[in-house]
Design a protein around this motif. Structure first.
Motif, PDB file in Angstrom:
ATOM      1  N   ALA A  41      41.462  38.623  43.510  1.00 46.68           N
ATOM      2  CA  ALA A  41      42.141  39.009  42.269  1.00 46.68           C
ATOM      3  C   ALA A  41      42.446  40.506  42.265  1.00 46.68           C
ATOM      4  N   ILE A  42      41.493  41.306  42.709  1.00 40.92           N
ATOM      5  CA  ILE A  42      41.722  42.755  42.790  1.00 40.92           C
ATOM      6  C   ILE A  42      42.835  43.058  43.796  1.00 40.92           C
ATOM      7  N   ALA A  43      42.792  42.394  44.933  1.00 41.10           N
ATOM      8  CA  ALA A  43      43.806  42.610  45.964  1.00 41.10           C
ATOM      9  C   ALA A  43      45.200  42.294  45.432  1.00 41.10           C
ATOM     10  N   GLU A  44      45.323  41.246  44.647  1.00 38.42           N
ATOM     11  CA  GLU A  44      46.617  40.906  44.051  1.00 38.42           C
ATOM     12  C   GLU A  44      47.057  41.980  43.065  1.00 38.42           C
ATOM     13  N   GLN A  45      46.122  42.482  42.262  1.00 40.29           N
ATOM     14  CA  GLN A  45      46.451  43.514  41.269  1.00 40.29           C
ATOM     15  C   GLN A  45      47.038  44.758  41.925  1.00 40.29           C
ATOM     16  N   ILE A  46      46.453  45.163  43.048  1.00 39.76           N
ATOM     17  CA  ILE A  46      46.928  46.403  43.679  1.00 39.76           C
ATOM     18  C   ILE A  46      47.875  46.135  44.852  1.00 39.76           C
ATOM     19  N   ASP A  47      48.167  44.859  45.096  1.00 37.96           N
ATOM     20  CA  ASP A  47      49.089  44.441  46.163  1.00 37.96           C
ATOM     21  C   ASP A  47      48.664  44.995  47.523  1.00 37.96           C
ATOM     22  N   HIS A  48      47.384  44.838  47.806  1.00 41.42           N
ATOM     23  CA  HIS A  48      46.839  45.265  49.101  1.00 41.42           C
ATOM     24  C   HIS A  48      45.750  44.271  49.483  1.00 41.42           C
ATOM     25  N   HIS A  49      45.993  43.499  50.516  1.00 40.00           N
ATOM     26  CA  HIS A  49      45.196  42.310  50.797  1.00 40.00           C
ATOM     27  C   HIS A  49      44.347  42.461  52.059  1.00 40.00           C
ATOM     28  N   PRO A  50      43.032  42.360  51.907  1.00 44.70           N
ATOM     29  CA  PRO A  50      42.141  42.484  53.064  1.00 44.70           C
ATOM     30  C   PRO A  50      42.042  41.168  53.826  1.00 44.70           C
ATOM     31  N   LYS A  70      46.813  51.970  60.241  1.00 41.63           N
ATOM     32  CA  LYS A  70      45.654  52.847  60.082  1.00 41.63           C
ATOM     33  C   LYS A  70      45.024  52.613  58.715  1.00 41.63           C
ATOM     34  N   ILE A  71      43.897  53.241  58.492  1.00 38.36           N
ATOM     35  CA  ILE A  71      43.240  53.217  57.192  1.00 38.36           C
ATOM     36  C   ILE A  71      43.932  54.244  56.308  1.00 38.36           C
ATOM     37  N   THR A  72      44.333  53.826  55.114  1.00 37.23           N
ATOM     38  CA  THR A  72      45.018  54.721  54.183  1.00 37.23           C
ATOM     39  C   THR A  72      44.270  54.776  52.852  1.00 37.23           C
ATOM     40  N   GLU A  73      44.812  55.541  51.946  1.00 37.70           N
ATOM     41  CA  GLU A  73      44.247  55.665  50.596  1.00 37.70           C
ATOM     42  C   GLU A  73      44.115  54.297  49.924  1.00 37.70           C
ATOM     43  N   ASP A  75      43.343  51.492  51.282  1.00 35.62           N
ATOM     44  CA  ASP A  75      42.142  50.836  51.804  1.00 35.62           C
ATOM     45  C   ASP A  75      40.886  51.395  51.151  1.00 35.62           C
ATOM     46  N   TYR A  76      40.855  52.712  50.990  1.00 34.02           N
ATOM     47  CA  TYR A  76      39.707  53.323  50.324  1.00 34.02           C
ATOM     48  C   TYR A  76      39.638  52.901  48.856  1.00 34.02           C
ATOM     49  N   ASP A  77      40.783  52.798  48.209  1.00 34.23           N
ATOM     50  CA  ASP A  77      40.819  52.346  46.818  1.00 34.23           C
ATOM     51  C   ASP A  77      40.291  50.912  46.719  1.00 34.23           C
ATOM     52  N   LEU A  78      40.766  50.051  47.594  1.00 31.94           N
ATOM     53  CA  LEU A  78      40.303  48.667  47.589  1.00 31.94           C
ATOM     54  C   LEU A  78      38.803  48.598  47.847  1.00 31.94           C
ATOM     55  N   ALA A  79      38.320  49.324  48.821  1.00 30.94           N
ATOM     56  CA  ALA A  79      36.889  49.311  49.141  1.00 30.94           C
ATOM     57  C   ALA A  79      36.057  49.809  47.960  1.00 30.94           C
ATOM     58  N   THR A  80      36.525  50.829  47.281  1.00 29.10           N
ATOM     59  CA  THR A  80      35.822  51.348  46.106  1.00 29.10           C
ATOM     60  C   THR A  80      35.748  50.290  45.009  1.00 29.10           C
ATOM     61  N   ARG A  81      36.847  49.583  44.796  1.00 31.73           N
ATOM     62  CA  ARG A  81      36.869  48.520  43.785  1.00 31.73           C
ATOM     63  C   ARG A  81      35.933  47.378  44.181  1.00 31.73           C
ATOM     64  N   ILE A  82      35.885  47.056  45.450  1.00 29.18           N
ATOM     65  CA  ILE A  82      34.969  46.015  45.928  1.00 29.18           C
ATOM     66  C   ILE A  82      33.533  46.465  45.730  1.00 29.18           C
ATOM     67  N   ASP A  83      33.243  47.729  46.013  1.00 27.97           N
ATOM     68  CA  ASP A  83      31.900  48.255  45.773  1.00 27.97           C
ATOM     69  C   ASP A  83      31.477  48.086  44.311  1.00 27.97           C
ATOM     70  N   THR A  84      32.414  48.313  43.411  1.00 27.93           N
ATOM     71  CA  THR A  84      32.120  48.149  41.981  1.00 27.93           C
ATOM     72  C   THR A  84      31.740  46.703  41.665  1.00 27.93           C
ATOM     73  N   LEU A  85      32.443  45.757  42.275  1.00 29.24           N
ATOM     74  CA  LEU A  85      32.100  44.334  42.096  1.00 29.24           C
ATOM     75  C   LEU A  85      30.692  44.015  42.590  1.00 29.24           C
ATOM     76  N   ALA A  86      30.320  44.633  43.688  1.00 32.57           N
ATOM     77  CA  ALA A  86      29.051  44.324  44.337  1.00 32.57           C
ATOM     78  C   ALA A  86      27.854  44.977  43.644  1.00 32.57           C
TER      79      ALA A  86
END
Length: 87
Positions: A41-50, A70-73, A75-86
């Motif tokens: 759901a988060i990936a869809e919101q930001i249109d960046h899919h892991p 490469k890893i871009t901003e 990816d870091y944004d998505l990872a940060t949002r995933i961390d919040t979920l966890a």
């Protein structure tokens, strides 16, 4: 940027690019599935899919920006949002 992420995120080189990866462990299959759906759901919101690999009660997530190879901003944004979920 990686220093702001949970320490379980790793940067790995795969082929000709780097990826952010992290493994999440759960007590049950359904907890892992529920988490996967929240990440989706988060990936869809930001249109960046892991890439996500569900293995019974664990979930492997890797992210990199395909168009940039490469890893871009994003990816870091998505990872940060995933961390919040966890948390």
């Amino acid at each position: 940027m990686k220093d702001k992420l949970h320490p379980e995120w790793d940067i790995v080189e795969e082929g000709n690019h780097k990826k952010l990866i992290r493994k999440f462990d759960f007590r049950t299959y359904m907890q892992a599935v529920d988490f996967l759906n929240k990440v989706a759901a988060i990936a869809e919101q930001i249109d960046h899919h892991p890439d996500m690999l569900l293995k019974w009660a664990s979930l492997d997530i890797s992210t990199w920006t395909h168009s940039e190879k490469k890893i871009t901003e994003l990816d870091y944004d998505l990872a940060t949002r995933i961390d919040t979920l966890a948390s």
